[in-house]
Scaffold this active site. Structure first.
Site, PDB file in Angstrom:
ATOM      1  N   ASP A   7     -13.839  -1.449   2.902  1.00  0.00           N
ATOM      2  CA  ASP A   7     -12.932  -1.586   4.047  1.00  0.00           C
ATOM      3  C   ASP A   7     -13.660  -0.997   5.263  1.00  0.00           C
ATOM      4  O   ASP A   7     -14.294  -1.726   6.040  1.00  0.00           O
ATOM      5  CB  ASP A   7     -11.618  -0.863   3.718  1.00  0.00           C
ATOM      6  CG  ASP A   7     -10.632  -0.759   4.877  1.00  0.00           C
ATOM      7  OD1 ASP A   7     -10.990  -1.110   6.008  1.00  0.00           O
ATOM      8  OD2 ASP A   7      -9.484  -0.309   4.660  1.00  0.00           O
TER       9      ASP A   7
ATOM     10  N   ASP B  26      -7.081   3.159  -3.163  1.00  0.00           N
ATOM     11  CA  ASP B  26      -7.823   3.231  -1.899  1.00  0.00           C
ATOM     12  C   ASP B  26      -8.039   4.698  -1.557  1.00  0.00           C
ATOM     13  O   ASP B  26      -7.084   5.434  -1.329  1.00  0.00           O
ATOM     14  CB  ASP B  26      -7.027   2.529  -0.791  1.00  0.00           C
ATOM     15  CG  ASP B  26      -7.786   2.465   0.530  1.00  0.00           C
ATOM     16  OD1 ASP B  26      -8.936   2.957   0.592  1.00  0.00           O
ATOM     17  OD2 ASP B  26      -7.224   1.925   1.513  1.00  0.00           O
TER      18      ASP B  26
ATOM     19  N   LYS C 256      -1.100  -1.060  -4.426  1.00  0.00           N
ATOM     20  CA  LYS C 256      -2.277  -0.268  -4.042  1.00  0.00           C
ATOM     21  C   LYS C 256      -1.829   1.173  -3.845  1.00  0.00           C
ATOM     22  O   LYS C 256      -0.862   1.441  -3.133  1.00  0.00           O
ATOM     23  CB  LYS C 256      -2.868  -0.863  -2.758  1.00  0.00           C
ATOM     24  CG  LYS C 256      -3.746   0.041  -1.920  1.00  0.00           C
ATOM     25  CD  LYS C 256      -4.427  -0.770  -0.813  1.00  0.00           C
ATOM     26  CE  LYS C 256      -4.757   0.055   0.416  1.00  0.00           C
ATOM     27  NZ  LYS C 256      -5.342  -0.783   1.488  1.00  0.00           N
TER      28      LYS C 256
ATOM     29  N   GLY D 287      -4.322  -4.103   6.298  1.00  0.00           N
ATOM     30  CA  GLY D 287      -3.398  -3.816   7.395  1.00  0.00           C
ATOM     31  C   GLY D 287      -3.599  -2.402   7.880  1.00  0.00           C
ATOM     32  O   GLY D 287      -4.283  -1.598   7.238  1.00  0.00           O
TER      33      GLY D 287
ATOM     34  N   LYS E 190      -2.807   5.023  -2.656  1.00  0.00           N
ATOM     35  CA  LYS E 190      -3.752   5.884  -1.931  1.00  0.00           C
ATOM     36  C   LYS E 190      -4.114   7.057  -2.833  1.00  0.00           C
ATOM     37  O   LYS E 190      -3.217   7.664  -3.449  1.00  0.00           O
ATOM     38  CB  LYS E 190      -3.106   6.387  -0.638  1.00  0.00           C
ATOM     39  CG  LYS E 190      -2.885   5.289   0.402  1.00  0.00           C
ATOM     40  CD  LYS E 190      -4.195   4.800   0.977  1.00  0.00           C
ATOM     41  CE  LYS E 190      -3.968   3.891   2.173  1.00  0.00           C
ATOM     42  NZ  LYS E 190      -5.229   3.369   2.710  1.00  0.00           N
TER      43      LYS E 190
ATOM     44  N   LYS F  84      -9.892  -6.744   7.967  1.00  0.00           N
ATOM     45  CA  LYS F  84      -8.858  -6.437   8.961  1.00  0.00           C
ATOM     46  C   LYS F  84      -9.346  -7.018  10.274  1.00  0.00           C
ATOM     47  O   LYS F  84     -10.376  -6.569  10.798  1.00  0.00           O
ATOM     48  CB  LYS F  84      -8.657  -4.920   9.095  1.00  0.00           C
ATOM     49  CG  LYS F  84      -8.075  -4.269   7.851  1.00  0.00           C
ATOM     50  CD  LYS F  84      -7.962  -2.760   8.001  1.00  0.00           C
ATOM     51  CE  LYS F  84      -7.433  -2.146   6.719  1.00  0.00           C
ATOM     52  NZ  LYS F  84      -7.561  -0.671   6.720  1.00  0.00           N
TER      53      LYS F  84
ATOM     54  N   GLU G 209     -11.004   0.687  -3.676  1.00  0.00           N
ATOM     55  CA  GLU G 209     -11.305   0.453  -2.252  1.00  0.00           C
ATOM     56  C   GLU G 209     -11.923   1.703  -1.623  1.00  0.00           C
ATOM     57  O   GLU G 209     -11.388   2.800  -1.752  1.00  0.00           O
ATOM     58  CB  GLU G 209      -9.987   0.076  -1.553  1.00  0.00           C
ATOM     59  CG  GLU G 209     -10.122  -0.309  -0.089  1.00  0.00           C
ATOM     60  CD  GLU G 209      -8.789  -0.769   0.510  1.00  0.00           C
ATOM     61  OE1 GLU G 209      -7.847  -1.087  -0.267  1.00  0.00           O
ATOM     62  OE2 GLU G 209      -8.681  -0.796   1.747  1.00  0.00           O
TER      63      GLU G 209
ATOM     64  N   SER H 266       0.872  -1.172   0.000  1.00  0.00           N
ATOM     65  CA  SER H 266       0.000   0.000   0.000  1.00  0.00           C
ATOM     66  C   SER H 266       0.911   1.224   0.000  1.00  0.00           C
ATOM     67  O   SER H 266       1.654   1.442   0.958  1.00  0.00           O
ATOM     68  CB  SER H 266      -0.882  -0.032   1.248  1.00  0.00           C
ATOM     69  OG  SER H 266      -1.614   1.166   1.363  1.00  0.00           O
TER      70      SER H 266
HETATM   71  O1  OSB Z   1      -7.291   1.894   4.441  1.00  0.00           O
HETATM   72  O2  OSB Z   1      -6.150   0.130   4.312  1.00  0.00           O
HETATM   73  C1  OSB Z   1      -6.289   1.262   4.769  1.00  0.00           C
HETATM   74  C2  OSB Z   1      -3.201   2.276   6.776  1.00  0.00           C
HETATM   75  C3  OSB Z   1      -3.785   2.963   7.815  1.00  0.00           C
HETATM   76  C4  OSB Z   1      -5.152   3.116   7.833  1.00  0.00           C
HETATM   77  C5  OSB Z   1      -5.942   2.586   6.815  1.00  0.00           C
HETATM   78  C6  OSB Z   1      -5.354   1.880   5.780  1.00  0.00           C
HETATM   79  C7  OSB Z   1      -3.959   1.743   5.739  1.00  0.00           C
HETATM   80  C8  OSB Z   1      -3.243   1.087   4.657  1.00  0.00           C
HETATM   81  C9  OSB Z   1      -1.872   0.538   4.961  1.00  0.00           C
HETATM   82  O3  OSB Z   1      -3.635   1.041   3.510  1.00  0.00           O
HETATM   83  C10 OSB Z   1      -1.835  -0.943   4.935  1.00  0.00           C
HETATM   84  C11 OSB Z   1      -0.546  -1.452   5.533  1.00  0.00           C
HETATM   85  O4  OSB Z   1       0.484  -1.350   4.872  1.00  0.00           O
HETATM   86  O5  OSB Z   1      -0.568  -1.946   6.682  1.00  0.00           O
HETATM   87 MG    MG Z   2      -8.444   0.776   3.079  1.00  0.00          MG
END
Ligand code: OSB
Ligand code: MG
Length: 378
Positions: A238, A188, A161, A290, A163, A262, A213, A135
Site C-alpha cells: 500500500d 494491515d 481486513k 480507502g 489492522k 488508492k 498488507e 477494514s
Molecule cells: O492503510 O488502508 C490503510 C485508513 C486510513 C489510512 C490508511 C488506511 C486506512 C484503512 C481504512 O485501512 C480503509 C477505509 O475504510 O477507507
Molecule cells: Mg493499508
C-alpha cells in the site's frame, strides 16, 4: 476544457467511531475538498493527505499551499483537452502525488460531466457494482473484534481486513479466523513491523490469511522482497506504491504479489489505471483501498474499482459505517457486499452545500492570474 476557477476547502467531518491503526487514532476526518469550475460545470475531488504525515509524507498544510500557490495557478485560465494533457502540463512536479491527485480527480469528474458520461465509463470500467470488504481498526479487546467481524460478515461483506501492530496480531487474528470460517481475512500493519520481528511474521504466515498488507517500512520495497521470499502468504503493498514504475519494480523484485491502489495516493486516476495495467501484465490482482473518505472520495474510488483487474474486494464500504451524515446527497451503501456505482455523469454524487458549509474550516477561491493571461512580452 477551459478551467475557469477553483475553490479549496478544509473540511472536518466527525467519525461515528474512532479508527485506530498502528500509527494513531482518528476521531474525525479532516480533508481538502477541491471544486474545479469550467464550461459551466463543476468537478469535485477529496484529498487523502493527513494533518500529520503518519501514513505517507504529504500533509494537508503542504498540499493546500502547493495547490493554491503553484498547481492551480499554473492550470487556471487554460484549456486542456483531456486528463493526459493536464498531467503532461504538470509533469515537472516531483512527488506530491496526493496534491496532484486532488486536481487530476476533479478534472476527470469535470471532463466526464462535459462528455455526459459516468466516470467509470470514461475510465474503461466493466462493472456497475464493485465487491467490497471492511477494514476494522484496532479494537479494545479480541471479543469486540470478533463481534465486529462476525457482524460485518453477516452483512455480506466479502472480506474482513484487520489492522494489526506488534502485540495485537497472532492471537486476535486466530480468534477472528476461527469465527469466520471460509470468509477471506487479511491484515494491515501500516508499516509497524521490521525483519527483526520475523518470528511473529512467520506465525502470521500459518494462519491462512488471504494476504498481509504493508508489514514493513512505508518506503522499503527491498525488505518486503526479503520477507516475501520467506513467506507463503502473499504480501500486498500500500504505502510503498505511488506509481506504475514502483509497481513494476515491486513485482519484478517479488516484494509483493498484489497491490492496494488508492487513487488519491498515486497522483490520480491515470496513474491508478497504469498501476492496474502493470499489475495485470504480471498477473497480480489489485484492489481499491480507502482512506476513510467522505462521499466524494468514496465515489471516485467506486468508479475506479470498475476496471477489470480489480478482482479482490476493496475497502469502499458503506458511508453509514463512518458518518452520521455524509457531505453528498446520494447514499453510498452496500448490499450483500456489493457497492453500486453511482449513476449519472461524472462521479454521480452531488455536494450537500448547506451541510458542507457547517463543516468548512477554511475556504479559498483561486482565480486565473492576470499575468498568465497576458500576451508574452515582445
Ligand atoms: O492503510 O488502508 C490503510 C485508513 C486510513 C489510512 C490508511 C488506511 C486506512 C484503512 C481504512 O485501512 C480503509 C477505509 O475504510 O477507507
Ligand atoms: Mg493499508
Amino acid at each position: 476544457m477551459r478551467l475557469d476557477r477553483a475553490e479549496l476547502r478544509l473540511v472536518s467531518l466527525p467519525l461515528l467511531k474512532p479508527f485506530r491503526t498502528s500509527f494513531g487514532v482518528m476521531n474525525g476526518k479532516t480533508f481538502v475538498l477541491l471544486r474545479l469550475f469550467g464550461e459551466g460545470l463543476e468537478g469535485v475531488s477529496e484529498g487523502v493527505m493527513d494533518v500529520r504525515p503518519d501514513y505517507r509524507e504529504e500533509t494537508i498544510s503542504g498540499a493546500l499551499a502547493l495547490l493554491q500557490e503553484s498547481i492551480l495557478p499554473s492550470v487556471l485560465g487554460q484549456d486542456f483537452v483531456n486528463p493526459e494533457q493536464l498531467m503532461r502540463h504538470l509533469s515537472g512536479i516531483r512527488g506530491n502525488r496526493m496534491a496532484l491527485a486532488s486536481l487530476e480527480m476533479a478534472f476527470w469528474d469535470l471532463w466526464a460531466k462535459n462528455l455526459g458520461l459516468p466516470l467509470s465509463t470514461v475510465l474503461g470500467g466493466v462493472r456497475n457494482e464493485v465487491a467490497v470488504g471492511v477494514s476494522l481498526g484496532i479494537q479494545p479487546s479480541i471479543e469486540a473484534t470478533v463481534d465486529s467481524a462476525v457482524r460485518h460478515a453477516e452483512q455480506g461483506y466479502k472480506r474482513i481486513k484487520l489492522k494489526i501492530q506488534p502485540g495485537w496480531d497472532v492471537k486476535m487474528v486466530r480468534a477472528v479466523k476461527a469465527a469466520l470460517g471460509d470468509l477471506p481475512v487479511t491484515v494491515d500493519a501500516n508499516a509497524a513491523y521490521s525483519l527483526g520481528q520475523i518470528n511473529t511474521l512467520r506465525e502470521l504466515d500459518t494462519l491462512g490469511l488471504d494476504y498481509i498488507e504493508q508489514p514493513l517500512a512505508w518506503d522499503d520495497m527491498r525488505d518486503h522482497a526479503k520477507l516475501q521470499a520467506l513467506m507463503q502468504t502473499p504480501l500486498c503493498l500500500d504505502e510503498c506504491i505511488t506509481s506504475a514504475q514502483d509497481t513494476r519494480k515491486a513485482l519484478e523484485m517479488a516484494a509483493c504479489r498484489l497491490i492496494n491502489i488508492k487513487v488519491g495516493r498515486v497522483g490520480g486516476h491515470l496513474e491508478a489505471r497504469r498501476i492496474h495495467d502493470v499489475a495485470a501484465a504480471f498477473s497480480a490482482p489489485v484492489w481499491c483501498g480507502g482512506m476513510l473518505e467522505s462521499g466524494i472520495g468514496r465515489a471516485h474510488n467506486i468508479h475506479l474499482a470498475t476496471l477489470e483487474n480489480f478482482t479482490k474486494p476493496g475497502d469502499t464500504s458503506s458511508s453509514s459505517r463512518y458518518w452520521a451524515r455524509d457531505i453528498v446527497h446520494e447514499p453510498l451503501e452496500t448490499s450483500g457486499g456489493m457497492m453500486p456505482v453511482p449513476g449519472g455523469a461524472g462521479i454521480g454524487v452531488t455536494l450537500d452545500l448547506p451541510f458542507l458549509d457547517t463543516l468548512t474550516q477554511m475556504k479559498v477561491d483561486v482565480k486565473p492570474q492576470r499575468t498568465s493571461a497576458a500576451p508574452a512580452a515582445p
